[in-house]
Scaffold this motif. Sequence first.
Motif, PDB file in Angstrom:
ATOM      1  N   MET A  13      -5.137   9.820  -1.021  1.00  0.00           N
ATOM      2  CA  MET A  13      -5.432   8.557  -2.285  1.00  0.00           C
ATOM      3  C   MET A  13      -4.718   7.365  -1.931  1.00  0.00           C
ATOM      4  SD  MET A  13      -4.139   9.816  -5.952  1.00  0.00           S
ATOM      5  CE  MET A  13      -4.869   9.065  -7.072  1.00  0.00           C
ATOM      6  N   ILE A  14      -4.562   6.357  -2.354  1.00  0.00           N
ATOM      7  CA  ILE A  14      -3.978   4.648  -1.810  1.00  0.00           C
ATOM      8  C   ILE A  14      -3.872   3.974  -3.115  1.00  0.00           C
ATOM      9  CG2 ILE A  14      -4.374   2.827  -0.667  1.00  0.00           C
ATOM     10  CD1 ILE A  14      -7.102   4.107   0.255  1.00  0.00           C
ATOM     11  N   PHE A  15      -2.461   3.637  -2.941  1.00  0.00           N
ATOM     12  CA  PHE A  15      -1.771   3.258  -4.325  1.00  0.00           C
ATOM     13  C   PHE A  15      -1.929   1.708  -3.620  1.00  0.00           C
ATOM     14  CE2 PHE A  15       0.926   6.891  -6.794  1.00  0.00           C
ATOM     15  CZ  PHE A  15      -0.221   7.515  -6.866  1.00  0.00           C
ATOM     16  N   VAL A  16      -1.488   1.145  -4.816  1.00  0.00           N
ATOM     17  CA  VAL A  16      -1.507  -0.700  -5.205  1.00  0.00           C
ATOM     18  C   VAL A  16      -0.001  -0.497  -6.182  1.00  0.00           C
ATOM     19  CG1 VAL A  16      -3.489  -1.237  -3.765  1.00  0.00           C
ATOM     20  CG2 VAL A  16      -3.563  -1.012  -6.018  1.00  0.00           C
ATOM     21  N   PRO A  17       0.688  -1.589  -5.836  1.00  0.00           N
ATOM     22  CA  PRO A  17       2.068  -1.525  -6.195  1.00  0.00           C
ATOM     23  C   PRO A  17       1.022  -1.840  -8.001  1.00  0.00           C
ATOM     24  CG  PRO A  17       1.828  -2.913  -4.481  1.00  0.00           C
ATOM     25  CD  PRO A  17       0.977  -3.194  -4.905  1.00  0.00           C
ATOM     26  N   SER A  18       1.753  -1.707  -9.315  1.00  0.00           N
ATOM     27  CA  SER A  18       2.293  -1.623 -10.664  1.00  0.00           C
ATOM     28  C   SER A  18       2.996  -3.199 -11.071  1.00  0.00           C
ATOM     29  CB  SER A  18       1.694  -0.193 -11.696  1.00  0.00           C
ATOM     30  OG  SER A  18       0.810   0.402 -11.415  1.00  0.00           O
TER      31      SER A  18
ATOM     32  N   LYS B  48       3.954   2.527   2.735  1.00  0.00           N
ATOM     33  CA  LYS B  48       4.925   3.617   2.469  1.00  0.00           C
ATOM     34  C   LYS B  48       3.820   4.692   2.354  1.00  0.00           C
ATOM     35  CE  LYS B  48       8.570   4.824  -0.839  1.00  0.00           C
ATOM     36  NZ  LYS B  48       9.710   4.817   0.287  1.00  0.00           N
ATOM     37  N   ARG B  49       4.334   5.932   2.589  1.00  0.00           N
ATOM     38  CA  ARG B  49       4.262   6.999   2.647  1.00  0.00           C
ATOM     39  C   ARG B  49       4.998   7.018   0.784  1.00  0.00           C
ATOM     40  NH1 ARG B  49       2.281  11.496   6.365  1.00  0.00           N
ATOM     41  NH2 ARG B  49       1.339  10.277   8.019  1.00  0.00           N
ATOM     42  N   LEU B  50       4.393   8.097  -0.006  1.00  0.00           N
ATOM     43  CA  LEU B  50       5.442   8.579  -1.249  1.00  0.00           C
ATOM     44  C   LEU B  50       3.960   9.675  -1.795  1.00  0.00           C
ATOM     45  CD1 LEU B  50       5.191   5.551  -3.675  1.00  0.00           C
ATOM     46  CD2 LEU B  50       3.049   5.766  -2.834  1.00  0.00           C
ATOM     47  N   PRO B  51       4.801  10.269  -3.054  1.00  0.00           N
ATOM     48  CA  PRO B  51       4.081  11.402  -3.847  1.00  0.00           C
ATOM     49  C   PRO B  51       3.691  10.571  -4.581  1.00  0.00           C
ATOM     50  CG  PRO B  51       6.948  11.288  -4.021  1.00  0.00           C
ATOM     51  CD  PRO B  51       6.303  10.498  -3.124  1.00  0.00           C
ATOM     52  N   SER B  52       2.424  11.545  -5.418  1.00  0.00           N
ATOM     53  CA  SER B  52       2.584  11.006  -7.067  1.00  0.00           C
ATOM     54  C   SER B  52       2.747  11.421  -8.038  1.00  0.00           C
ATOM     55  CB  SER B  52       0.450  11.052  -7.297  1.00  0.00           C
ATOM     56  OG  SER B  52       0.783   9.702  -8.607  1.00  0.00           O
ATOM     57  N   GLY B  53       3.296  10.992  -9.094  1.00  0.00           N
ATOM     58  CA  GLY B  53       4.489  11.457 -10.115  1.00  0.00           C
ATOM     59  C   GLY B  53       3.162  11.915 -11.157  1.00  0.00           C
ATOM     60  N   ALA B  54       2.386  11.312 -11.478  1.00  0.00           N
ATOM     61  CA  ALA B  54       0.765  11.916 -12.317  1.00  0.00           C
ATOM     62  C   ALA B  54       0.212  11.917 -11.456  1.00  0.00           C
ATOM     63  CB  ALA B  54       0.459   9.873 -12.493  1.00  0.00           C
ATOM     64  N   GLY B  55      -0.606  12.774 -12.241  1.00  0.00           N
ATOM     65  CA  GLY B  55      -1.524  13.909 -11.862  1.00  0.00           C
ATOM     66  C   GLY B  55      -3.001  12.720 -11.450  1.00  0.00           C
TER      67      GLY B  55
ATOM     68  N   ILE C  80       0.697  -1.181   0.095  1.00  0.00           N
ATOM     69  CA  ILE C  80      -0.049   0.127   0.048  1.00  0.00           C
ATOM     70  C   ILE C  80       1.026   1.572  -0.004  1.00  0.00           C
ATOM     71  CG2 ILE C  80      -1.547   1.468   1.329  1.00  0.00           C
ATOM     72  CD1 ILE C  80      -3.003  -1.405   0.306  1.00  0.00           C
ATOM     73  N   GLY C  81       0.674   2.112  -1.039  1.00  0.00           N
ATOM     74  CA  GLY C  81       0.684   3.092  -0.482  1.00  0.00           C
ATOM     75  C   GLY C  81       0.316   4.686  -0.288  1.00  0.00           C
ATOM     76  N   ALA C  82       1.067   5.048   0.726  1.00  0.00           N
ATOM     77  CA  ALA C  82      -0.402   5.936   1.518  1.00  0.00           C
ATOM     78  C   ALA C  82       0.381   7.698   1.052  1.00  0.00           C
ATOM     79  CB  ALA C  82      -0.184   6.611   2.982  1.00  0.00           C
ATOM     80  N   VAL C  83      -0.644   8.177  -0.168  1.00  0.00           N
ATOM     81  CA  VAL C  83      -0.021   8.916  -1.289  1.00  0.00           C
ATOM     82  C   VAL C  83       0.485  10.523  -0.553  1.00  0.00           C
ATOM     83  CG1 VAL C  83      -0.261  10.483  -3.881  1.00  0.00           C
ATOM     84  CG2 VAL C  83      -1.349   7.643  -2.741  1.00  0.00           C
ATOM     85  N   GLU C  84       1.161  10.800  -0.313  1.00  0.00           N
ATOM     86  CA  GLU C  84       1.435  12.164   0.254  1.00  0.00           C
ATOM     87  C   GLU C  84       0.886  13.599  -0.616  1.00  0.00           C
ATOM     88  OE1 GLU C  84       5.504  11.228   1.416  1.00  0.00           O
ATOM     89  OE2 GLU C  84       4.904  11.858   3.285  1.00  0.00           O
ATOM     90  N   GLY C  85       0.609  13.301  -1.953  1.00  0.00           N
ATOM     91  CA  GLY C  85       0.510  14.774  -2.694  1.00  0.00           C
ATOM     92  C   GLY C  85       1.140  14.361  -3.909  1.00  0.00           C
ATOM     93  N   VAL C  86       0.693  14.831  -4.666  1.00  0.00           N
ATOM     94  CA  VAL C  86       1.206  15.007  -6.162  1.00  0.00           C
ATOM     95  C   VAL C  86       2.029  15.903  -6.776  1.00  0.00           C
ATOM     96  CG1 VAL C  86       0.346  15.105  -8.541  1.00  0.00           C
ATOM     97  CG2 VAL C  86      -0.906  14.269  -6.741  1.00  0.00           C
ATOM     98  N   GLN C  87       3.074  16.260  -7.936  1.00  0.00           N
ATOM     99  CA  GLN C  87       3.758  16.094  -8.418  1.00  0.00           C
ATOM    100  C   GLN C  87       4.134  17.421  -9.058  1.00  0.00           C
ATOM    101  OE1 GLN C  87       6.788  14.056  -9.510  1.00  0.00           O
ATOM    102  NE2 GLN C  87       8.039  13.477  -7.716  1.00  0.00           N
ATOM    103  N   GLY C  88       4.515  18.445  -8.087  1.00  0.00           N
ATOM    104  CA  GLY C  88       4.835  19.491  -9.322  1.00  0.00           C
ATOM    105  C   GLY C  88       5.694  19.132 -10.688  1.00  0.00           C
ATOM    106  N   ILE C  89       4.913  19.746 -11.135  1.00  0.00           N
ATOM    107  CA  ILE C  89       5.139  19.580 -13.038  1.00  0.00           C
ATOM    108  C   ILE C  89       5.517  20.963 -13.331  1.00  0.00           C
ATOM    109  CG2 ILE C  89       5.145  18.792 -15.333  1.00  0.00           C
ATOM    110  CD1 ILE C  89       2.808  17.124 -14.061  1.00  0.00           C
ATOM    111  N   SER C  90       6.949  20.156 -14.346  1.00  0.00           N
ATOM    112  CA  SER C  90       7.575  22.195 -15.116  1.00  0.00           C
ATOM    113  C   SER C  90       7.991  20.408 -16.167  1.00  0.00           C
ATOM    114  CB  SER C  90       8.686  22.235 -14.577  1.00  0.00           C
ATOM    115  OG  SER C  90       9.520  22.986 -15.619  1.00  0.00           O
ATOM    116  N   TRP C  91       7.676  20.840 -17.938  1.00  0.00           N
ATOM    117  CA  TRP C  91       7.964  20.972 -18.991  1.00  0.00           C
ATOM    118  C   TRP C  91       8.643  21.585 -19.672  1.00  0.00           C
ATOM    119  CZ3 TRP C  91       3.300  17.584 -21.923  1.00  0.00           C
ATOM    120  CH2 TRP C  91       3.487  16.671 -20.445  1.00  0.00           C
TER     121      TRP C  91
END
Lengths: 410, 410
Positions: free
Chosen positions: B372-377, B351-358, B205-216
Amino acid sequence: MRTEDLHINVDRLMKRLDTLAGIGAIEGGGVCRLALTDEDRLGRDLVSGWMEELGLAVTVDRIGNVVGIRQGREDCPPVLTGSHIDSVATGGRYDGSLGVLAGLEAMAVLDEAGVTTRKPIGVAFFTNEEGARFAPDMMGSGVHQGMLDLGEMLDIRGIDGRRVSDALAEIGYAGSESVGAFKADSYLELHVEQGPVLEQEGFTIGAVEGVQGISWTEYRLTGTSNHAGTTPMHLRKDAGYVAAAIAVEARRLALEMGGTQVATVGVSELRPNLVNVIAAEALLTLDLRNTKEERLQWAEARLNELIEGIVSEEGVGVQSRRLARFEPVTFDPDMIALVEGTAQRLGCRVKRLPSGAGHDAQMFAPNCPTGMIFVPSQGGISHNVAEYTAPEDIRAGADVLLQALIARAG
Amino acid sequence: MRTEDLHINVDRLMKRLDTLAGIGAIEGGGVCRLALTDEDRLGRDLVSGWMEELGLAVTVDRIGNVVGIRQGREDCPPVLTGSHIDSVATGGRYDGSLGVLAGLEAMAVLDEAGVTTRKPIGVAFFTNEEGARFAPDMMGSGVHQGMLDLGEMLDIRGIDGRRVSDALAEIGYAGSESVGAFKADSYLELHVEQGPVLEQEGFTIGAVEGVQGISWTEYRLTGTSNHAGTTPMHLRKDAGYVAAAIAVEARRLALEMGGTQVATVGVSELRPNLVNVIAAEALLTLDLRNTKEERLQWAEARLNELIEGIVSEEGVGVQSRRLARFEPVTFDPDMIALVEGTAQRLGCRVKRLPSGAGHDAQMFAPNCPTGMIFVPSQGGISHNVAEYTAPEDIRAGADVLLQALIARAG
């Protein structure tokens, strides 16, 4: 007038360059005279005609090389000059043509001065130096000097599917002169530098020391495509990063090695080539050159090591393929000294330098004393319609050729 | 049975996932259900039908979001869960669908156990999360939470030229429920990670801490095309080298910064892209992400400096263009703790982790406690027919969702 005081007629030479550049002329002042096309035929007819006007004994050999010989006082192997008149598809007007027409100009000056040299002097233009329609390049001079096999070369098909032998027959230049038996006293070729060194460093004449060895390798890198946002740096197998790291290491190595070593990554492609996807695949090419074979081998070996390291650290796969490999050619010390000394006597700033590009002269180097004279290319630009060499530099280069031919022919 | 001991029925959930994956099914086990297409309509009809079977009060709003509410003992804002059922053109079967169907499964378990929570619980699927047919992505949740303007969004045309409003009407999902007024007690979304971290580090399980900011940013580099053999290293203006050096510096900077910083050069193209020609032009893109806005800004500034240095040392020109910029989103500490604590209580490695995707969740974050709750891919693979999450991980993730919803709804 002493032969040491003879000079070429730059107006006549520039006029001939202009006339030849009118055949296959393309926008921007350049030419398209791919080997053995109708444009090449028209160019050949023009230059052969000039050879005959000058009273040269003109022969065409079985690979289409045209040689015009001016008799000497003795019947011995001729001092030969020349180059090529074929071009790439978007070529400049000086590449090759300058060497051929400056040779003709030298003959014209000797005629006007009523000079007969001890040895004969010849001027030649060789078939398909560029290799733009038929590979390999330097085909005519290679066959002429026994470096390439006539039968094999006649059988080669061009980018349009046409065979060399058929194309030669079609333009009327499948000559009867046998090849492989021609003995030259020596070979001296005037050519534009096609690089920026002479101009940048303020020299008028280059005394060419040899032709660099060339090593071309293609690398296919296989990583893992993944999300640019969700894949931590330490879990990546990024084929694009590896390609970039190789290019940076190649640059670093060339600078570190110094001397004549150059390294270029000219091709680089990523798949899928999307902003937010780590590249699964990368293709790149590495072009290494050095005038010294052992240094070139060292560069190849060192880069292999570096690439192995980068690839294994990132965990990507690599497949490499050799695209080309030529050993360096060293010109004759006496011929280099002759060019250098002649230029100095004529008051030209002269620099010894290697050629980064291949030339017909390199085919002669193993068989007879061989040298080359370079004149500056503005901005180092060549294989481009914008190729340009100033008339005063052309005058200087052709004068050095004239005087060096006289010195060699006696 | 105490509500703390309730578990989801993984067979029923997997069966629903299978059934939904049958709509727009493509080779390899994936799906193509681009937003507001016939396939999307069929998927919507199926899931709406299941909502009604579960006795939820189903509404469709003006941007086509579908929300099903299960009554609570009190008439107050619902605890909301959900995600999306649209996909990219070659999507996986779990992305989005898992969150929606796990929400339905939670409702079904509560029904079977005869539980009525204090607060209502809702499950939603939002229109066009992927942005694959209509840009921007997260369109439905953005309008739902007042982050995007309804009128503007209805007017947007897709890659096929169709307007959102017309496409909504065509598939019968131009609803009447007004948008922008919906108040949720909180929002909790279950989603596949779409990255490799949980699998690689052995977490369920991932306990999602937030969503990353993106700069392209896109860079166009302009150097000077030249001969790879005749141009000395110190006279080069090699756009290809500069592109490579930027990619290597981006990697080095991301590693040096550590934390959540990632940097990717996904696009790199050279012109003329020939083995023996120094590149005149290069195009590359830089994708930078960080969970902390100030760190992301620092990365942008530092790379700008580095690029300025490389570009000016080589003497090439550079034009840059911003392609995208989103600030990071931080989820509610209580919601993160709720996910983490629930997972621990259920015996899952979390594990607490950020989301890289929106994700849709980021649209709720400014308005209500969101998590958000993440499960492994497997292999971190997503947006790919090979996307896979093991049934035991799906069970764990859906159980955490069920228990967290119960805890939040009281």
